[in-house]
Structures are given as structure tokens and as C-alpha cells.
Design a protein around this motif. Structure first.
Motif, mmCIF file in Angstrom:
data_model
loop_
_atom_site.group_PDB
_atom_site.id
_atom_site.type_symbol
_atom_site.label_atom_id
_atom_site.label_comp_id
_atom_site.label_asym_id
_atom_site.label_seq_id
_atom_site.Cartn_x
_atom_site.Cartn_y
_atom_site.Cartn_z
ATOM 1 N N GLU A 57 -54.726 62.363 -4.295
ATOM 2 C CA GLU A 57 -54.216 63.685 -3.920
ATOM 3 C C GLU A 57 -55.035 64.312 -2.802
ATOM 4 O O GLU A 57 -54.509 64.968 -1.908
ATOM 5 N N MET A 58 -56.341 64.130 -2.864
ATOM 6 C CA MET A 58 -57.257 64.752 -1.902
ATOM 7 C C MET A 58 -57.490 63.864 -0.676
ATOM 8 O O MET A 58 -58.184 64.281 0.249
ATOM 9 N N ALA A 59 -56.983 62.638 -0.732
ATOM 10 C CA ALA A 59 -57.190 61.661 0.342
ATOM 11 C C ALA A 59 -58.682 61.464 0.636
ATOM 12 O O ALA A 59 -59.134 61.491 1.780
ATOM 13 N N VAL A 60 -59.420 61.273 -0.458
ATOM 14 C CA VAL A 60 -60.880 61.155 -0.358
ATOM 15 C C VAL A 60 -61.346 59.855 -1.012
ATOM 16 O O VAL A 60 -60.776 59.416 -2.010
ATOM 17 N N LEU A 61 -62.355 59.241 -0.409
ATOM 18 C CA LEU A 61 -62.991 58.051 -0.986
ATOM 19 C C LEU A 61 -64.433 58.400 -1.346
ATOM 20 O O LEU A 61 -65.179 58.909 -0.510
ATOM 21 N N TYR A 62 -64.820 58.125 -2.596
ATOM 22 C CA TYR A 62 -66.213 58.296 -3.023
ATOM 23 C C TYR A 62 -66.873 56.923 -3.088
ATOM 24 O O TYR A 62 -66.292 55.976 -3.629
ATOM 25 N N VAL A 63 -68.095 56.837 -2.557
ATOM 26 C CA VAL A 63 -68.818 55.572 -2.517
ATOM 27 C C VAL A 63 -70.233 55.789 -3.056
ATOM 28 O O VAL A 63 -70.953 56.669 -2.588
ATOM 29 N N GLY A 64 -70.622 54.999 -4.028
ATOM 30 C CA GLY A 64 -71.977 55.116 -4.592
ATOM 31 C C GLY A 64 -72.949 54.205 -3.858
ATOM 32 O O GLY A 64 -72.842 52.991 -3.947
ATOM 33 N N GLU A 65 -73.859 54.801 -3.092
ATOM 34 C CA GLU A 65 -74.950 54.003 -2.521
ATOM 35 C C GLU A 65 -75.991 53.942 -3.630
ATOM 36 O O GLU A 65 -76.562 54.968 -4.013
ATOM 37 N N GLU A 66 -76.254 52.757 -4.162
ATOM 38 C CA GLU A 66 -76.920 52.633 -5.454
ATOM 39 C C GLU A 66 -78.261 53.354 -5.555
ATOM 40 O O GLU A 66 -78.572 53.956 -6.573
ATOM 41 N N ASP A 67 -79.059 53.293 -4.491
ATOM 42 C CA ASP A 67 -80.390 53.922 -4.529
ATOM 43 C C ASP A 67 -80.460 55.189 -3.683
ATOM 44 O O ASP A 67 -81.549 55.582 -3.234
ATOM 45 N N GLY A 105 -55.459 70.482 -7.917
ATOM 46 C CA GLY A 105 -56.572 69.887 -7.177
ATOM 47 C C GLY A 105 -57.922 69.998 -7.852
ATOM 48 O O GLY A 105 -58.949 69.674 -7.256
ATOM 49 N N THR A 106 -57.938 70.456 -9.126
ATOM 50 C CA THR A 106 -59.229 70.556 -9.825
ATOM 51 C C THR A 106 -59.459 69.309 -10.667
ATOM 52 O O THR A 106 -58.592 68.432 -10.753
ATOM 53 N N GLY A 107 -60.622 69.235 -11.308
ATOM 54 C CA GLY A 107 -60.963 68.091 -12.146
ATOM 55 C C GLY A 107 -62.431 67.741 -11.994
ATOM 56 O O GLY A 107 -63.240 68.577 -11.570
ATOM 57 N N TYR A 108 -62.759 66.494 -12.320
ATOM 58 C CA TYR A 108 -64.164 66.077 -12.342
ATOM 59 C C TYR A 108 -64.332 64.673 -11.771
ATOM 60 O O TYR A 108 -63.443 63.834 -11.895
ATOM 61 N N ARG A 117 -64.489 68.094 -9.035
ATOM 62 C CA ARG A 117 -63.642 67.344 -8.104
ATOM 63 C C ARG A 117 -63.424 68.147 -6.829
ATOM 64 O O ARG A 117 -63.371 67.598 -5.723
ATOM 65 N N GLU A 118 -63.272 69.447 -6.963
ATOM 66 C CA GLU A 118 -62.898 70.297 -5.834
ATOM 67 C C GLU A 118 -64.130 70.846 -5.107
ATOM 68 O O GLU A 118 -65.249 70.736 -5.586
#
Ligand code: CA
Ligand code: CA
Ligand code: CA
Ligand code: CA
Ligand code: CA
Length: 390
Positions: free
Chosen positions: A237-247, A292-295, A311-312
């Protein structure tokens, strides 16, 4: 000076320099010992402080666990779950878990294994709904397959059984081997994408498309973060990508293929500015609410906890929780996880979280790794104010 006087003088000089040496050594030893004691005290109080922080993180027990993956008790094998929602019959929704030493397992919501596909070294998996193929609307799953460095694609059938649907071996250009993966369905174009990364922080964005009765893919963009990544999730919905850089922490990118490749780090998403987080940052998923809310829920693998962000807005950090012993054992060193806010029938009426358990116990014996299922409402009530259910 006669010889006697000379010798006496030399002896005295030797005595003086001997004393000086002794004094120097004594001071040095005392200094080193004092420093060691101080370091030990600092370390101990650091450990105590860490323990105090950990004890302050609330815990909740899982409701169910899946059958362990078919590997040894010592193997790091189970990795990343994906929840498949059966919209016409939510009670028959499924958990599809990767076994990075052998394949894919499909479980029901009580944790029973329904299917196992020994299709390769499957690392991360993700699901999307409504891919149109020859006039059929189907649900699909993408998996990073380390056997041949490819994206494996599956059609998810009504029972949760899987059929391979990739047109060809969709081979990655990533150096070494493929690692993390997530899917993204564009709210702009309706197109389906797969994001896949390697251990050097390079992320490929693949566009999926129909080719005859199968699905193929092409690379449309590459992204990069400085060091090792794995866990990723897209918020469609937000057209967003989250990426975890491990350290390091969690990066937020625009997910559309023509968007800027510049990402931004979410505040308080790493251990440098958040004492409740311990590296590695691992699996993550978005709990979607209305408007558009959430976690955003993220595995903080180094201290067996999960961090929750809004999320928002600017993704404010809301707190952390653990999954502790109950009728099934608690969860440690989680790699992958998934969450959904969709009611899943009688067992999970307010949504579900699934987390990989790195140390699965059966009584006091360690068994092969598996996945734990946790009611969202029991997680929500750990927070003050409570997290929302819908
Ligand atoms: Ca692991
Ligand atoms: Ca996943
Ligand atoms: Ca990892
Ligand atoms: Ca456990
Ligand atoms: Ca267990």
C-alpha cells in the motif's frame, strides 16, 4: 679510582638499577591488574545492565508450533515462514516454511505438516495474491533457492499444496549466493516484483510476468546497502521496501522500480541507538491496519526479542517483546518471521505472528528447528497502550 672502588661503584649502580627495575615492574603489574579488575567490573555491570534491560522486555507464550523440519537437532535448518491466507476459508490458511537444508514445508494452523517439497536449499519465502495467468487469478510464492542461485516460483493451490510455476531457471546475477527475499505488488501498476539480496548488501529487483502458462522474471533495478543484509519486507500500500542491514539497522526504500535508489535508516532500529536491540537484525513483516496504519515487526536475533515500529510516519519505535515458555517452548535466535492482521478462523481470530525458533525444545531435549504460532492479541496486550487489532 682504584679497582676496588671501581667494582664497588659498579655493584652499587647495579643495585640501584635493579631496584628501579623492580619498582617499575611492580608498578606495571599493579597497573595492569587494576585495569583488569576495572574492566571486569565494567563488563559484569554491562552484562547485569543488559540482563536488566532484557528482563524489562515483556514476554508472551506461543499457542502452537509446527512439526520440526526433517533435519538434525543441531542443524540451522528452518529459516523463514510465509503465511498464506485462504480468504474463502480462513481456518484452512497455511504456514509455508523454508528448510534451508532441504526444501519447503506446508503446515496447517495447528502446526501439522501437510506437504514437504525437497526442492533445494530454500532460504526466504514470500507470498502475494491475485496474479493473473491465462485468465486465472492465482496466489503465488517466491523463494530464494541457494541450490542453483535462482528464484523458485510456486502457485499455491486451495489446499496449500504447491506447484512450480517458473518458466525457466530464473538465475540471479548476485555474486556468491542468493540470500534474503521478499515480494512486492505495486499499487501503481499492479505488477508483481521480487526483491532478492546477497550477503554483500546488493539487492536485485525482479519484475515477474506471464510467459505462456508459466511465470518469468527480469531484473529492473538494483539497490545497495553497505554490509550484510537478509530480512526484507515490502509494504504494498505504501510502496515501501524495508531492508535489514544485519549489524546496522533497518533501511527504508521506495519500492517502485523507477524510484530513487536512496534509502534512509529508521531511527532506533539498531543497537547503537536502541538498547533493546541486539544484532543481527533478521526477519521482518508488516502488520496492516486501516488508513495506512499498522506496525513493522522485526527480529532482533541477538537478544531473542522482536522490535515493533509504527508502520506510518517516521516509523516510531514502540517497544519490544519476547516469546517465552508456555505449553510450547519459547523462541530463540529467530531468523524469519511473518505477521497478518487478517482473522484466521477460530484459532487466530485477531491475526497471527509466525516466528522461526532456532532452539526448539521437546521437553528438556533439543529437537530440529521449527516455527511458532502466536496470537496477535496476546502480543498486542503486552504494550501500553495496547497495540491495535484491526
Ligand atoms: Ca539460524
Ligand atoms: Ca518470509
Ligand atoms: Ca542472517
Ligand atoms: Ca525454543
Ligand atoms: Ca517444541
Amino acid at each position: 679510582m682504584d679497582t676496588d672502588t671501581k667494582n664497588r661503584k659498579i655493584t652499587e649502580e647495579r643495585k640501584v638499577s635493579g631496584k628501579k627495575l623492580m619498582t617499575f615492574l611492580t608498578i606495571t603489574i599493579i597497573t595492569v591488574l587494576t585495569a583488569a579488575v576495572i574492566m571486569l567490573v565494567i563488563k559484569r555491570s554491562g552484562i547485569r545492565e543488559e540482563q536488566t534491560i532484557l528482563n524489562s522486555i515483556p514476554g508472551v507464550a506461543a499457542q502452537a508450533e509446527t512439526l520440526p523440519v526433517p533435519q538434525g537437532a543441531e542443524d540451522d535448518a528452518a529459516d523463514d515462514p510465509a503465511i498464506w491466507i485462504n480468504y474463502s476459508n480462513p481456518d484452512s490458511s497455511r504456514i509455508i516454511g523454508t528448510d534451508k537444508k532441504g526444501g519447503l514445508a506446508v503446515y496447517d494452523l495447528s502446526g501439522n505438516q501437510l506437504f514437504y517439497y525437497p526442492d533445494g536449499l530454500m532460504n526466504n519465502a514470500d507470498v502475494r495474491y491475485g496474479f493473473v495467468l491465462n485468465g486465472d487469478t492465482i496466489d503465488i510464492m517466491a523463494v530464494s533457492n541457494r541450490t542453483d542461485n535462482t528464484i523458485s516460483l510456486y502457485r499455491i493451490n486451495k489446499t496449500g499444496s504447491l506447484d512450480k510455476i517458473h518458466k525457466r531457471q530464473i538465475i540471479s546475477e548476485l555474486e556468491d549466493e542468493v540470500y534474503g527475499l521478499c515480494m512486492y505488488k505495486s499499487p501503481v501498476s499492479g505488477l508483481f516484483y521480487v526483491f532478492m539480496n546477497n550477503k554483500f548488501g546488493v539487492i536485485e529487483q525482479w519484475e515477474l510476468f506471464q510467459d505462456a502458462d508459466k511465470i518469468d522474471g527480469k531484473i529492473v533495478r538494483k539497490l545497495k546497502v553497505p554490509t550484510q543484509v537478509e530480512g526484507m519486507t515490502a509494504d504494498d500500500e505504501m510502496a515501501v521496501l524495508y531492508v535489514g542491514e544485519e549489524d546496522t539497522g533497518i533501511w527504508k526504500f521506495r519500492a517502485e522500480p523507477d524510484a530513487t535508489a536512496e534509502g534512509a535508516l529508521i531511527p532506533k532500529s539498531g543497537e547503537k541507538d536502541n538498547e533493546y536491540i541486539k544484532y543481527d537484525i533478521e526477519g521482518m513483516a508488516v502488520f496492516i491496519l486501516q488508513d495506512g496504519t499498522g506496525y513493522l515487526v522485526v527480529s532482533s536475533q541477538g537478544n531473542d526479542t522482536y522490535a515493533v515500529f509504527r508502520r506510518e510516519g517516521t516509523n516510531e519505535y514502540l517497544g519490544s517483546f519476547r516469546i517465552t515458555d508456555g505449553t510450547v517452548d519459547g523462541v530463540q535466535i529467530t531468523d524469519g518471521l511473518d505477521v497478518t492482521s487478517h482473522p484466521l478462523g477460530t484459532l487466530f481470530p485477531a491475526g497471527l505472528m509466525v516466528a522461526q525458533d532456532g532452539t526448539n525444545m521437546e521437553g528438556d531435549k533439543q529437537a530440529a528447528q521449527n516455527f511458532k504460532l502466536i496470537k496477535w492479541e496476546s502480543i498486542a496486550s503486552l504494550f501500553s497502550p495496547a497495540l491495535l487489532l484491526k
